[in-house]
Scaffold this motif. Sequence first.
Motif, PDB file in Angstrom:
ATOM      1  N   ARG A 189      -7.903   2.831   0.118  1.00 34.62           N
ATOM      2  CA  ARG A 189      -6.504   3.255   0.035  1.00 34.62           C
ATOM      3  C   ARG A 189      -5.835   2.905  -1.286  1.00 34.62           C
ATOM      4  NH1 ARG A 189      -6.770  -1.347   3.024  1.00 34.62           N
ATOM      5  NH2 ARG A 189      -5.164  -2.933   2.726  1.00 34.62           N
ATOM      6  N   CYS A 237       0.846  -1.195   0.000  1.00 33.62           N
ATOM      7  CA  CYS A 237       0.000   0.000   0.000  1.00 33.62           C
ATOM      8  C   CYS A 237       0.883   1.247   0.000  1.00 33.62           C
ATOM      9  CB  CYS A 237      -0.889  -0.023   1.240  1.00 33.62           C
ATOM     10  SG  CYS A 237      -1.754   1.520   1.577  1.00 33.62           S
ATOM     11  N   PHE A 271       0.023   4.400   0.470  1.00 32.10           N
ATOM     12  CA  PHE A 271      -0.307   5.254   1.607  1.00 32.10           C
ATOM     13  C   PHE A 271       0.329   4.721   2.895  1.00 32.10           C
ATOM     14  CE2 PHE A 271      -3.148   6.428   5.146  1.00 32.10           C
ATOM     15  CZ  PHE A 271      -3.063   7.803   5.063  1.00 32.10           C
ATOM     16  N   CYS A 272       0.243   3.409   3.101  1.00 31.76           N
ATOM     17  CA  CYS A 272       0.801   2.790   4.310  1.00 31.76           C
ATOM     18  C   CYS A 272       2.318   2.942   4.358  1.00 31.76           C
ATOM     19  CB  CYS A 272       0.424   1.310   4.372  1.00 31.76           C
ATOM     20  SG  CYS A 272      -1.349   1.010   4.268  1.00 31.76           S
ATOM     21  N   ILE A 284     -10.973   5.463   4.785  1.00 32.06           N
ATOM     22  CA  ILE A 284      -9.688   5.621   4.097  1.00 32.06           C
ATOM     23  C   ILE A 284      -9.077   4.254   3.812  1.00 32.06           C
ATOM     24  CG2 ILE A 284      -7.324   6.500   4.309  1.00 32.06           C
ATOM     25  CD1 ILE A 284      -8.601   8.807   6.021  1.00 32.06           C
ATOM     26  N   ALA A 285      -9.096   3.357   4.797  1.00 30.57           N
ATOM     27  CA  ALA A 285      -8.495   2.026   4.635  1.00 30.57           C
ATOM     28  C   ALA A 285      -9.148   1.241   3.495  1.00 30.57           C
ATOM     29  CB  ALA A 285      -8.587   1.239   5.941  1.00 30.57           C
TER      30      ALA A 285
END
Length: 135
Positions: free
Chosen positions: A112, A16, A18-19, A108-109
């Motif tokens: 994502r 991910c 973002f992660c 969001i999750a």
Amino acid sequence: MTSWPDDDVILYDGVCIFCSRWVRFVVARDSERRFRFTPIQSAYGTRLARTFGIDPEDPDTNAVVHGGIAWMKSDAALTVLSHLPGWGWTSALFAVPKPLRDAVYSLIARNRYRIFGKYETCFVPDADMRARVLE
């Protein structure tokens, strides 16, 4: 709550974008080098995820083990932020009701990959950060 022997470990989705940016954000501000990281796709990360009821094939949260306890969703993010130098003020956000915080987190999750994208393979940290990665 289930406990875990390693402390201050952040579990994240390594594909991910973002992660992975979240991990880089923490590394850049964690001057005490308190936190270590593990992608959910690693053997260690998969074991940690399963211990805490997170599906490693479809993770819906990151997590942080702090004080021997796994914190998830908004609790995880706020726990990490509130322990970074200069970010202690974020602990005040725990006053926001957890169902509201987690609803925003989950929105969001769930989106994502669509919003931020996804790597083909697990994010590869630089040499300095690699020393803090548990696999």
